[in-house]
Design a protein around this motif. Sequence first.
Motif, PDB file in Angstrom:
ATOM      1  N   VAL A  32       0.843  -1.199   0.000  1.00 30.72           N
ATOM      2  CA  VAL A  32       0.000   0.000   0.000  1.00 30.72           C
ATOM      3  C   VAL A  32       0.877   1.248   0.000  1.00 30.72           C
ATOM      4  O   VAL A  32       0.633   2.203  -0.751  1.00 30.72           O
ATOM      5  N   TRP A  33       1.917   1.251   0.818  1.00 35.79           N
ATOM      6  CA  TRP A  33       2.832   2.400   0.849  1.00 35.79           C
ATOM      7  C   TRP A  33       3.483   2.611  -0.512  1.00 35.79           C
ATOM      8  O   TRP A  33       3.596   3.737  -0.991  1.00 35.79           O
ATOM      9  N   ILE A  34       3.926   1.505  -1.136  1.00 29.50           N
ATOM     10  CA  ILE A  34       4.564   1.599  -2.459  1.00 29.50           C
ATOM     11  C   ILE A  34       3.593   2.179  -3.479  1.00 29.50           C
ATOM     12  O   ILE A  34       3.944   3.055  -4.277  1.00 29.50           O
ATOM     13  N   ALA A  35       2.347   1.685  -3.470  1.00 27.92           N
ATOM     14  CA  ALA A  35       1.348   2.158  -4.438  1.00 27.92           C
ATOM     15  C   ALA A  35       1.100   3.653  -4.277  1.00 27.92           C
ATOM     16  O   ALA A  35       1.008   4.390  -5.268  1.00 27.92           O
ATOM     17  N   VAL A  36       0.992   4.123  -3.041  1.00 29.37           N
ATOM     18  CA  VAL A  36       0.764   5.555  -2.812  1.00 29.37           C
ATOM     19  C   VAL A  36       1.972   6.360  -3.295  1.00 29.37           C
ATOM     20  O   VAL A  36       1.822   7.405  -3.941  1.00 29.37           O
ATOM     21  N   ALA A  37       3.181   5.865  -3.015  1.00 29.76           N
ATOM     22  CA  ALA A  37       4.387   6.580  -3.436  1.00 29.76           C
ATOM     23  C   ALA A  37       4.570   6.563  -4.949  1.00 29.76           C
ATOM     24  O   ALA A  37       5.276   7.408  -5.502  1.00 29.76           O
ATOM     25  N   CYS A  38       3.927   5.616  -5.644  1.00 33.70           N
ATOM     26  CA  CYS A  38       4.019   5.535  -7.110  1.00 33.70           C
ATOM     27  C   CYS A  38       3.111   6.529  -7.818  1.00 33.70           C
ATOM     28  O   CYS A  38       3.161   6.628  -9.053  1.00 33.70           O
ATOM     29  N   ALA A  47       9.902   4.287  -4.928  1.00 31.18           N
ATOM     30  CA  ALA A  47       8.903   3.683  -4.048  1.00 31.18           C
ATOM     31  C   ALA A  47       9.241   2.220  -3.787  1.00 31.18           C
ATOM     32  O   ALA A  47       9.175   1.745  -2.642  1.00 31.18           O
ATOM     33  N   PHE A  48       9.621   1.494  -4.826  1.00 29.20           N
ATOM     34  CA  PHE A  48       9.967   0.080  -4.674  1.00 29.20           C
ATOM     35  C   PHE A  48      11.222  -0.071  -3.821  1.00 29.20           C
ATOM     36  O   PHE A  48      11.310  -0.968  -2.970  1.00 29.20           O
ATOM     37  N   ALA A  49      12.201   0.817  -4.027  1.00 28.80           N
ATOM     38  CA  ALA A  49      13.438   0.759  -3.250  1.00 28.80           C
ATOM     39  C   ALA A  49      13.167   1.017  -1.774  1.00 28.80           C
ATOM     40  O   ALA A  49      13.696   0.322  -0.895  1.00 28.80           O
TER      41      ALA A  49
END
Length: 199
Positions: A32-38, A47-49
Amino acid sequence: MAQARVKARAPRKEPVLGERFSVFAESLLTGVWIAVACLGIVTYPAAFAAGARHLRRRTAHTAGGLREFAADFRAAVRRGWLVGLAGWAAVAAVWVDVQAARAGLPGGPLVGAVGLLALIAAAVAGMRAAATWTPGESWRALLGAAGRRTVVDPAGSFLLVGGLAVVACSGWLVPPLAVPVLGAVAAAAVAVEERYRHR
């Protein structure tokens, strides 16, 4: 007697199954955090890193949460947005190749297939690079080393291709499910890199 009481109060080690489930749950939250950062379109490598680094902290039993994820994301996006931009340029080039193949141009199917394979290999190398990112590292050096690992460790690379396929299928069948699955793919990338490091 006092020593016996101290031993009785010592914290018990978390069962292996509980530990693994905890990591799995953390990876879904990280997705969820990655998706928001994308949402910044070109911020997906950063975001993935940041997500992969958060999961590395979690598996090492080091404290860290959303605040540390945000700090890692800010550090990674300074140069990582250029990698994201290059990724979208590669997608556009492959889309042109596929359109040429569908139009029936001579050699179009071959060019389209080669383009798709190159795009998948680039995506795997990008995930492997992001899985090993730490603040201050050069994305160019990370991508070069990850490209070599993508070739010399085909088993790990195919595992990540499977992860990408799961995200694509999840997004097609149940779009909201693709969001947490991103974290599972980040966890897979971390595991692949750890496996390669211990070989």
